[in-house]
Scaffold this motif. Sequence first.
Motif, PDB file in Angstrom:
ATOM      1  N   GLU A   1      43.601  55.586  29.779  1.00 19.79           N
ATOM      2  CA  GLU A   1      42.465  54.919  29.320  1.00 19.79           C
ATOM      3  C   GLU A   1      42.668  53.406  28.963  1.00 19.79           C
ATOM      4  OE1 GLU A   1      40.362  56.409  26.012  1.00 19.79           O
ATOM      5  OE2 GLU A   1      39.675  57.176  26.959  1.00 19.79           O
ATOM      6  N   LEU A   2      42.224  52.271  29.837  1.00 24.53           N
ATOM      7  CA  LEU A   2      42.898  50.790  29.200  1.00 24.53           C
ATOM      8  C   LEU A   2      43.155  50.461  27.996  1.00 24.53           C
ATOM      9  CD1 LEU A   2      41.538  48.308  32.390  1.00 24.53           C
ATOM     10  CD2 LEU A   2      44.146  49.208  31.745  1.00 24.53           C
ATOM     11  N   PRO A   3      44.205  50.274  27.351  1.00 25.82           N
ATOM     12  CA  PRO A   3      43.965  49.270  25.709  1.00 25.82           C
ATOM     13  C   PRO A   3      42.748  47.896  25.820  1.00 25.82           C
ATOM     14  CG  PRO A   3      46.020  48.984  27.128  1.00 25.82           C
ATOM     15  CD  PRO A   3      44.780  49.922  27.924  1.00 25.82           C
ATOM     16  N   SER A   4      42.423  48.346  24.455  1.00 31.49           N
ATOM     17  CA  SER A   4      41.223  46.749  24.311  1.00 31.49           C
ATOM     18  C   SER A   4      41.698  45.859  24.291  1.00 31.49           C
ATOM     19  CB  SER A   4      40.795  47.513  23.009  1.00 31.49           C
ATOM     20  OG  SER A   4      41.779  47.228  22.084  1.00 31.49           O
ATOM     21  N   GLY A   5      40.742  45.420  25.406  1.00 28.70           N
ATOM     22  CA  GLY A   5      41.157  43.395  24.941  1.00 28.70           C
ATOM     23  C   GLY A   5      42.157  43.247  26.637  1.00 28.70           C
ATOM     24  N   VAL A   6      41.938  44.599  27.071  1.00 29.23           N
ATOM     25  CA  VAL A   6      42.677  44.295  28.489  1.00 29.23           C
ATOM     26  C   VAL A   6      41.892  43.051  29.305  1.00 29.23           C
ATOM     27  CG1 VAL A   6      43.888  45.097  30.514  1.00 29.23           C
ATOM     28  CG2 VAL A   6      44.185  45.972  28.370  1.00 29.23           C
ATOM     29  N   GLN A   7      41.370  41.951  30.357  1.00 35.37           N
ATOM     30  CA  GLN A   7      41.046  41.700  31.118  1.00 35.37           C
ATOM     31  C   GLN A   7      41.103  41.864  32.777  1.00 35.37           C
ATOM     32  OE1 GLN A   7      41.836  37.657  31.736  1.00 35.37           O
ATOM     33  NE2 GLN A   7      41.050  36.894  33.498  1.00 35.37           N
ATOM     34  N   VAL A   8      39.511  42.300  32.575  1.00 35.44           N
ATOM     35  CA  VAL A   8      39.577  43.597  34.098  1.00 35.44           C
ATOM     36  C   VAL A   8      39.141  42.019  35.136  1.00 35.44           C
ATOM     37  CG1 VAL A   8      38.583  45.124  34.695  1.00 35.44           C
ATOM     38  CG2 VAL A   8      39.325  45.371  32.650  1.00 35.44           C
ATOM     39  N   MET A   9      39.004  42.214  36.487  1.00 34.26           N
ATOM     40  CA  MET A   9      38.839  41.179  37.696  1.00 34.26           C
ATOM     41  C   MET A   9      38.737  42.431  38.527  1.00 34.26           C
ATOM     42  SD  MET A   9      41.190  38.305  37.902  1.00 34.26           S
ATOM     43  CE  MET A   9      42.746  39.043  38.117  1.00 34.26           C
ATOM     44  N   ASP A  10      37.446  42.695  38.852  1.00 29.34           N
ATOM     45  CA  ASP A  10      36.636  43.606  40.007  1.00 29.34           C
ATOM     46  C   ASP A  10      37.863  43.431  41.310  1.00 29.34           C
ATOM     47  OD1 ASP A  10      35.189  45.255  41.887  1.00 29.34           O
ATOM     48  OD2 ASP A  10      33.869  45.320  40.230  1.00 29.34           O
ATOM     49  N   MET A  11      37.822  43.627  41.924  1.00 34.58           N
ATOM     50  CA  MET A  11      38.698  43.073  43.120  1.00 34.58           C
ATOM     51  C   MET A  11      37.697  42.932  43.792  1.00 34.58           C
ATOM     52  SD  MET A  11      41.778  42.099  43.518  1.00 34.58           S
ATOM     53  CE  MET A  11      42.029  42.261  44.893  1.00 34.58           C
ATOM     54  N   ASN A  12      36.488  43.993  43.980  1.00 34.05           N
ATOM     55  CA  ASN A  12      35.242  43.179  44.999  1.00 34.05           C
ATOM     56  C   ASN A  12      34.381  42.447  44.997  1.00 34.05           C
ATOM     57  OD1 ASN A  12      35.892  46.235  45.943  1.00 34.05           O
ATOM     58  ND2 ASN A  12      34.079  47.685  44.989  1.00 34.05           N
ATOM     59  N   GLN A  13      34.129  42.047  43.915  1.00 32.86           N
ATOM     60  CA  GLN A  13      33.852  40.840  43.489  1.00 32.86           C
ATOM     61  C   GLN A  13      34.440  39.618  44.047  1.00 32.86           C
ATOM     62  OE1 GLN A  13      32.638  40.127  39.555  1.00 32.86           O
ATOM     63  NE2 GLN A  13      31.129  42.121  39.325  1.00 32.86           N
ATOM     64  N   ILE A  14      36.127  39.978  43.950  1.00 33.19           N
ATOM     65  CA  ILE A  14      37.155  39.024  44.660  1.00 33.19           C
ATOM     66  C   ILE A  14      36.859  38.808  45.903  1.00 33.19           C
ATOM     67  CG2 ILE A  14      39.244  38.205  44.643  1.00 33.19           C
ATOM     68  CD1 ILE A  14      40.038  39.500  41.642  1.00 33.19           C
ATOM     69  N   THR A  15      37.013  40.271  46.392  1.00 28.20           N
ATOM     70  CA  THR A  15      37.153  39.939  47.921  1.00 28.20           C
ATOM     71  C   THR A  15      35.417  39.494  48.200  1.00 28.20           C
ATOM     72  OG1 THR A  15      36.566  42.208  48.184  1.00 28.20           O
ATOM     73  CG2 THR A  15      39.031  41.662  48.160  1.00 28.20           C
ATOM     74  N   ALA A  16      34.719  40.094  48.126  1.00 26.09           N
ATOM     75  CA  ALA A  16      33.026  39.236  48.348  1.00 26.09           C
ATOM     76  C   ALA A  16      32.896  38.081  48.771  1.00 26.09           C
ATOM     77  CB  ALA A  16      31.999  39.941  47.982  1.00 26.09           C
ATOM     78  N   GLY A  17      34.037  37.341  47.291  1.00 27.52           N
ATOM     79  CA  GLY A  17      33.482  35.550  47.932  1.00 27.52           C
ATOM     80  C   GLY A  17      34.519  34.899  48.242  1.00 27.52           C
ATOM     81  N   MET A  18      35.107  35.375  49.293  1.00 28.06           N
ATOM     82  CA  MET A  18      36.316  35.369  50.306  1.00 28.06           C
ATOM     83  C   MET A  18      35.527  34.881  51.576  1.00 28.06           C
ATOM     84  SD  MET A  18      39.654  37.101  49.495  1.00 28.06           S
ATOM     85  CE  MET A  18      40.830  36.927  48.200  1.00 28.06           C
ATOM     86  N   PRO A  19      35.864  33.742  52.203  1.00 22.28           N
ATOM     87  CA  PRO A  19      34.918  33.953  53.693  1.00 22.28           C
ATOM     88  C   PRO A  19      35.831  34.362  54.370  1.00 22.28           C
ATOM     89  CG  PRO A  19      37.474  32.082  53.686  1.00 22.28           C
ATOM     90  CD  PRO A  19      36.824  32.598  51.423  1.00 22.28           C
ATOM     91  N   LYS A  20      34.722  34.913  55.533  1.00 20.16           N
ATOM     92  CA  LYS A  20      35.030  36.179  56.698  1.00 20.16           C
ATOM     93  C   LYS A  20      35.705  35.890  58.000  1.00 20.16           C
ATOM     94  CE  LYS A  20      31.571  38.958  55.646  1.00 20.16           C
ATOM     95  NZ  LYS A  20      32.511  40.336  54.169  1.00 20.16           N
ATOM     96  N   GLY A  21      36.976  36.145  58.396  1.00 22.38           N
ATOM     97  CA  GLY A  21      37.128  35.998  59.333  1.00 22.38           C
ATOM     98  C   GLY A  21      36.616  35.666  60.270  1.00 22.38           C
ATOM     99  N   GLN A  22      36.813  34.472  61.015  1.00 24.43           N
ATOM    100  CA  GLN A  22      36.007  34.512  62.487  1.00 24.43           C
ATOM    101  C   GLN A  22      36.494  35.409  63.787  1.00 24.43           C
ATOM    102  OE1 GLN A  22      34.040  32.326  62.836  1.00 24.43           O
ATOM    103  NE2 GLN A  22      34.926  32.204  61.046  1.00 24.43           N
TER     104      GLN A  22
END
Length: 242
Positions: A221-242
């Motif tokens: 388990e992750l320790p309490s208080g760790v900031q978690v970033m969701d990679m799916n959400q981050i990559t979804a916001g990136m512009p798609k390649g041409q």
Amino acid sequence: MRKILLALIGLSMFAGLLAGCGGGQQTSAAPGVSAPQQTKAAQQAEEKAPAATNDVKSLLAKTKDIKTLSFTMVTLVDGKEIGKAKMWQKEPKFKMEFTDGAEKGIMLMDQAQKVAYMYLPSENMAMKIDMTQAESKAKKSPLEYDDELTDDSKYKVLGDETIRGEDCKVIEVQEKDGTAKLWLSKKSGLPLRAEAKSATETSTVDFLDYKTDNIADSEFELPSGVQVMDMNQITAGMPKGQ
């Protein structure tokens, strides 16, 4: 145990095994050896084969009751160490701890939930990763090599060797891109070394310091208080390649 661990190191071995050569092909007698003699020699070899096969299966059977496992894994390419990690596994959860210079990283994986976290203690931050796609490409944990040794035609026993003072049975598998070898401990049935050879390099994994003591669920388990970033959400916001 399911397919997760070695994908993180990138070692590709014991995947895509080829079936053994088909039987029924006739071969000419070797110079100076009559056909009856050759037939008798072949029969003797076949009589010995089941003993070797049974020996391997008896070794693999020793791992069936292992529920938890921790160990150190050292990866080398052409004899040069490229990675070292500490592993814990308690199905369906896995943990890998590694260092890159002064930086320590921890990978936590939950196969049942199809999710993984890359945790950086120095940053108090973790990245959440969807493992749905990665799982199909993942390689073997020490308790999973027996998946590749259920078909007697797909491997051969080379003999016995000693690894770090421990007697092993050496097994060879012919792969699409080269050969692979596995050193199974006669004492535990666990692999002490795995090796894959291609046309360009030799990759080796040494498994050290096996322990089968119970592992607390909190280890995964992750320790309490760790900031978690969701990679799916981050990559979804990136512009798609041409």
